[in-house]
Design a protein around this motif. Structure first.
Motif, PDB file in Angstrom:
ATOM      1  N   PHE A 270    -107.388  -2.668 -70.235  1.00 52.87           N
ATOM      2  CA  PHE A 270    -108.709  -2.048 -70.122  1.00 52.87           C
ATOM      3  C   PHE A 270    -109.793  -3.026 -70.569  1.00 52.87           C
ATOM      4  O   PHE A 270    -110.913  -2.997 -70.046  1.00 52.87           O
ATOM      5  N   GLY A 271    -109.464  -3.896 -71.525  1.00 51.82           N
ATOM      6  CA  GLY A 271    -110.397  -4.958 -71.880  1.00 51.82           C
ATOM      7  C   GLY A 271    -110.619  -5.907 -70.718  1.00 51.82           C
ATOM      8  O   GLY A 271    -111.741  -6.370 -70.465  1.00 51.82           O
ATOM      9  N   MET A 272    -109.546  -6.216 -69.970  1.00 50.62           N
ATOM     10  CA  MET A 272    -109.657  -7.050 -68.784  1.00 50.62           C
ATOM     11  C   MET A 272    -110.565  -6.389 -67.751  1.00 50.62           C
ATOM     12  O   MET A 272    -111.372  -7.057 -67.082  1.00 50.62           O
ATOM     13  N   SER A 273    -110.447  -5.069 -67.605  1.00 47.99           N
ATOM     14  CA  SER A 273    -111.320  -4.343 -66.682  1.00 47.99           C
ATOM     15  C   SER A 273    -112.781  -4.515 -67.084  1.00 47.99           C
ATOM     16  O   SER A 273    -113.646  -4.737 -66.228  1.00 47.99           O
ATOM     17  N   GLY A 274    -113.053  -4.439 -68.381  1.00 43.90           N
ATOM     18  CA  GLY A 274    -114.418  -4.657 -68.847  1.00 43.90           C
ATOM     19  C   GLY A 274    -114.908  -6.060 -68.562  1.00 43.90           C
ATOM     20  O   GLY A 274    -116.073  -6.263 -68.180  1.00 43.90           O
ATOM     21  N   ALA A 275    -114.022  -7.042 -68.719  1.00 41.33           N
ATOM     22  CA  ALA A 275    -114.406  -8.429 -68.446  1.00 41.33           C
ATOM     23  C   ALA A 275    -114.770  -8.619 -66.976  1.00 41.33           C
ATOM     24  O   ALA A 275    -115.757  -9.297 -66.648  1.00 41.33           O
ATOM     25  N   PHE A 276    -113.998  -8.007 -66.073  1.00 43.72           N
ATOM     26  CA  PHE A 276    -114.306  -8.139 -64.649  1.00 43.72           C
ATOM     27  C   PHE A 276    -115.544  -7.332 -64.270  1.00 43.72           C
ATOM     28  O   PHE A 276    -116.245  -7.697 -63.315  1.00 43.72           O
ATOM     29  N   ASP A 277    -115.823  -6.253 -64.981  1.00 43.79           N
ATOM     30  CA  ASP A 277    -117.091  -5.550 -64.767  1.00 43.79           C
ATOM     31  C   ASP A 277    -118.258  -6.503 -64.999  1.00 43.79           C
ATOM     32  O   ASP A 277    -119.232  -6.524 -64.234  1.00 43.79           O
ATOM     33  N   ILE A 278    -118.156  -7.295 -66.061  1.00 47.72           N
ATOM     34  CA  ILE A 278    -119.216  -8.247 -66.394  1.00 47.72           C
ATOM     35  C   ILE A 278    -119.297  -9.350 -65.349  1.00 47.72           C
ATOM     36  O   ILE A 278    -120.387  -9.723 -64.882  1.00 47.72           O
ATOM     37  N   LEU A 279    -118.137  -9.875 -64.952  1.00 43.38           N
ATOM     38  CA  LEU A 279    -118.122 -10.967 -63.974  1.00 43.38           C
ATOM     39  C   LEU A 279    -118.683 -10.531 -62.625  1.00 43.38           C
ATOM     40  O   LEU A 279    -119.449 -11.262 -61.985  1.00 43.38           O
ATOM     41  N   VAL A 280    -118.287  -9.337 -62.183  1.00 44.22           N
ATOM     42  CA  VAL A 280    -118.806  -8.824 -60.910  1.00 44.22           C
ATOM     43  C   VAL A 280    -120.303  -8.579 -61.010  1.00 44.22           C
ATOM     44  O   VAL A 280    -121.071  -8.876 -60.083  1.00 44.22           O
ATOM     45  N   PHE A 281    -120.748  -8.054 -62.139  1.00 46.76           N
ATOM     46  CA  PHE A 281    -122.179  -7.825 -62.347  1.00 46.76           C
ATOM     47  C   PHE A 281    -122.956  -9.137 -62.276  1.00 46.76           C
ATOM     48  O   PHE A 281    -124.077  -9.182 -61.767  1.00 46.76           O
ATOM     49  N   ARG A 282    -122.348 -10.197 -62.781  1.00 46.46           N
ATOM     50  CA  ARG A 282    -122.999 -11.507 -62.794  1.00 46.46           C
ATOM     51  C   ARG A 282    -122.856 -12.244 -61.467  1.00 46.46           C
ATOM     52  O   ARG A 282    -123.274 -13.400 -61.356  1.00 46.46           O
ATOM     53  N   GLY A 283    -122.293 -11.603 -60.449  1.00 47.69           N
ATOM     54  CA  GLY A 283    -122.223 -12.209 -59.129  1.00 47.69           C
ATOM     55  C   GLY A 283    -121.021 -13.093 -58.903  1.00 47.69           C
ATOM     56  O   GLY A 283    -121.117 -14.104 -58.198  1.00 47.69           O
TER      57      GLY A 283
ATOM     58  N   CYS B   8    -118.297   0.883 -59.557  1.00 41.12           N
ATOM     59  CA  CYS B   8    -117.252   1.002 -60.572  1.00 41.12           C
ATOM     60  C   CYS B   8    -117.855   1.121 -61.960  1.00 41.12           C
ATOM     61  O   CYS B   8    -117.425   1.931 -62.771  1.00 41.12           O
ATOM     62  N   ALA B   9    -118.865   0.310 -62.231  1.00 45.06           N
ATOM     63  CA  ALA B   9    -119.552   0.338 -63.519  1.00 45.06           C
ATOM     64  C   ALA B   9    -121.013   0.707 -63.301  1.00 45.06           C
ATOM     65  O   ALA B   9    -121.549   0.549 -62.198  1.00 45.06           O
ATOM     66  N   HIS B  10    -121.654   1.185 -64.337  1.00 45.06           N
ATOM     67  CA  HIS B  10    -123.042   1.620 -64.251  1.00 45.06           C
ATOM     68  C   HIS B  10    -123.874   0.888 -65.298  1.00 45.06           C
ATOM     69  O   HIS B  10    -123.357   0.460 -66.330  1.00 45.06           O
ATOM     70  N   VAL B  11    -125.159   0.776 -65.007  1.00 44.04           N
ATOM     71  CA  VAL B  11    -126.057   0.067 -65.915  1.00 44.04           C
ATOM     72  C   VAL B  11    -126.797   1.050 -66.804  1.00 44.04           C
ATOM     73  O   VAL B  11    -126.942   2.228 -66.470  1.00 44.04           O
ATOM     74  N   PHE B  12    -127.260   0.564 -67.940  1.00 40.80           N
ATOM     75  CA  PHE B  12    -128.142   1.348 -68.797  1.00 40.80           C
ATOM     76  C   PHE B  12    -129.544   1.274 -68.198  1.00 40.80           C
ATOM     77  O   PHE B  12    -130.062   0.167 -67.980  1.00 40.80           O
ATOM     78  N   PRO B  13    -130.192   2.410 -67.924  1.00 44.08           N
ATOM     79  CA  PRO B  13    -131.541   2.373 -67.331  1.00 44.08           C
ATOM     80  C   PRO B  13    -132.538   1.572 -68.158  1.00 44.08           C
ATOM     81  O   PRO B  13    -133.450   0.975 -67.608  1.00 44.08           O
ATOM     82  N   CYS B  14    -132.352   1.535 -69.483  1.00 41.19           N
ATOM     83  CA  CYS B  14    -133.298   0.825 -70.335  1.00 41.19           C
ATOM     84  C   CYS B  14    -133.133  -0.689 -70.237  1.00 41.19           C
ATOM     85  O   CYS B  14    -134.069  -1.440 -70.535  1.00 41.19           O
TER      86      CYS B  14
ATOM     87  N   PRO C 129    -124.906  -6.071 -68.460  1.00 43.62           N
ATOM     88  CA  PRO C 129    -123.721  -5.244 -68.136  1.00 43.62           C
ATOM     89  C   PRO C 129    -123.115  -4.621 -69.388  1.00 43.62           C
ATOM     90  O   PRO C 129    -121.998  -4.948 -69.812  1.00 43.62           O
ATOM     91  N   LEU C 130    -123.845  -3.682 -69.981  1.00 40.65           N
ATOM     92  CA  LEU C 130    -123.421  -3.132 -71.267  1.00 40.65           C
ATOM     93  C   LEU C 130    -122.136  -2.312 -71.160  1.00 40.65           C
ATOM     94  O   LEU C 130    -121.379  -2.220 -72.132  1.00 40.65           O
ATOM     95  N   GLU C 131    -121.874  -1.699 -70.003  1.00 42.75           N
ATOM     96  CA  GLU C 131    -120.636  -0.932 -69.884  1.00 42.75           C
ATOM     97  C   GLU C 131    -119.421  -1.836 -70.079  1.00 42.75           C
ATOM     98  O   GLU C 131    -118.496  -1.500 -70.807  1.00 42.75           O
TER      99      GLU C 131
END
Length: 289
Positions: A108-121, A55-61, A66-68
């Protein structure tokens, strides 16, 4: 949002988001194709799977951040505050259309928050990041559907075109969630998000033309012209994506094999990768449905 700038801001957000997705989907797909090139087939005769959506992608650098999700929250917060500030007159909140726009930004802000939470496990049911994004598109479609009362025919028409694009964004995201090992659903999400973004700006220019004579919002001729413009956006976005895909395919084709695995490693939070590890990171197993 009842201004030209009010349409440019969300339109630019969706264009940037779609461009980000497009770059990563194409690059990840072509890197995967390079990684499995020359590999043997499985015992059941099928070929190794070379792509898996996220769903979300990481910055290669900086793949560990979870910058997205962070950018989603920041950009939607800017839009939310802009609608909140402009919704007041003489200290009283009177522009209730702004409240609808604020609601859209919130989801859409909530979507970003869950992107971070899912990324963090986050320990939660799978695909929660996809689900929240689908909900955000669904809420946006609902708000647009009930945002047209008392408007002129041309105004209703251009917003209905927007509604169609938003609905397809939700549908494409749901299909991508179900078929993660297929690249076409991911490209469908990119396509309709980009279409929504470009049409957002076009709607702003039609209804709040800043430089030329405004459109006649009751003219059948101008309504037909708006339909033609929407078709041009449909074709233009397709050609844009085809061009970007071709350019990225050529770029990946010229990369050394070691660079391919290095790029794959950066996208999966690893510094180095062998070919076997690359295949494993791409989800080299039976297709998920």
């Amino acid at each position: 949002m009842g201004t030209f700038l009010g349409h440019v801001l969300p339109g630019s957000f969706f264009i940037l988001y779609a461009s980000w997705l497009m770059f990563h989907v194409f690059t990840k797909y072509f890197l995967g194709q390079r990684a499995v090139a020359g590999t043997t087939t499985r015992e059941n005769g099928s070929s190794p799977t070379a792509y898996k959506s996220t769903c979300a992608h990481v910055f290669p650098c900086c793949p560990r951040i979870p910058l997205e999700g962070v950018f989603k929250i920041v950009l939607t917060l800017i839009g939310f505050l802009g609608e909140l500030i402009t919704g007041f007159e003489d200290g009283v909140f009177v522009h209730y259309g702004n409240a609808q726009h604020m609601t859209m930004y919130s989801f859409f802000g909530m979507s970003g928050a869950f992107d971070i939470l899912v990324f963090r496990g986050l320990r939660a049911p799978p695909n929660l990041d996809y689900i929240t994004l689908i909900i955000a598109f669904a809420i946006e479609a609902l708000l647009f559907g009930y945002h047209l009362h008392g408007r002129t025919p041309l105004d209703i028409q251009v917003h209905m075109f927007m509604l169609y694009a938003i609905i397809f964004c939700a549908v494409a995201t749901a299909i991508e969630m179900m078929y993660k090992r297929k690249v076409l659903p991911a490209l469908m999400r990119v396509y309709f998000v980009m279409l929504q973004g470009t049409w957002f700006i076009q709607v702003g220019s039609i209804l709040y033309m800043p430089l030329t004579t405004p459109w006649d919002e009751n003219s059948h001729t101008h309504m037909m012209l708006a339909t033609v413009l929407f078709c041009c956006h449909i074709g233009g976005v397709f050609l844009l994506m085809a061009s970007v895909g071709w350019i990225l395919s050529r770029r990946v084709k010229k990369m050394l094999s070691t660079s391919v695995y290095c790029q794959l490693g950066r996208r999966t939070d690893k510094s180095k990768m062998t070919q076997a590890e690359a295949l494993d990171a791409l989800g080299d197993s039976e297709e998920e449905v």
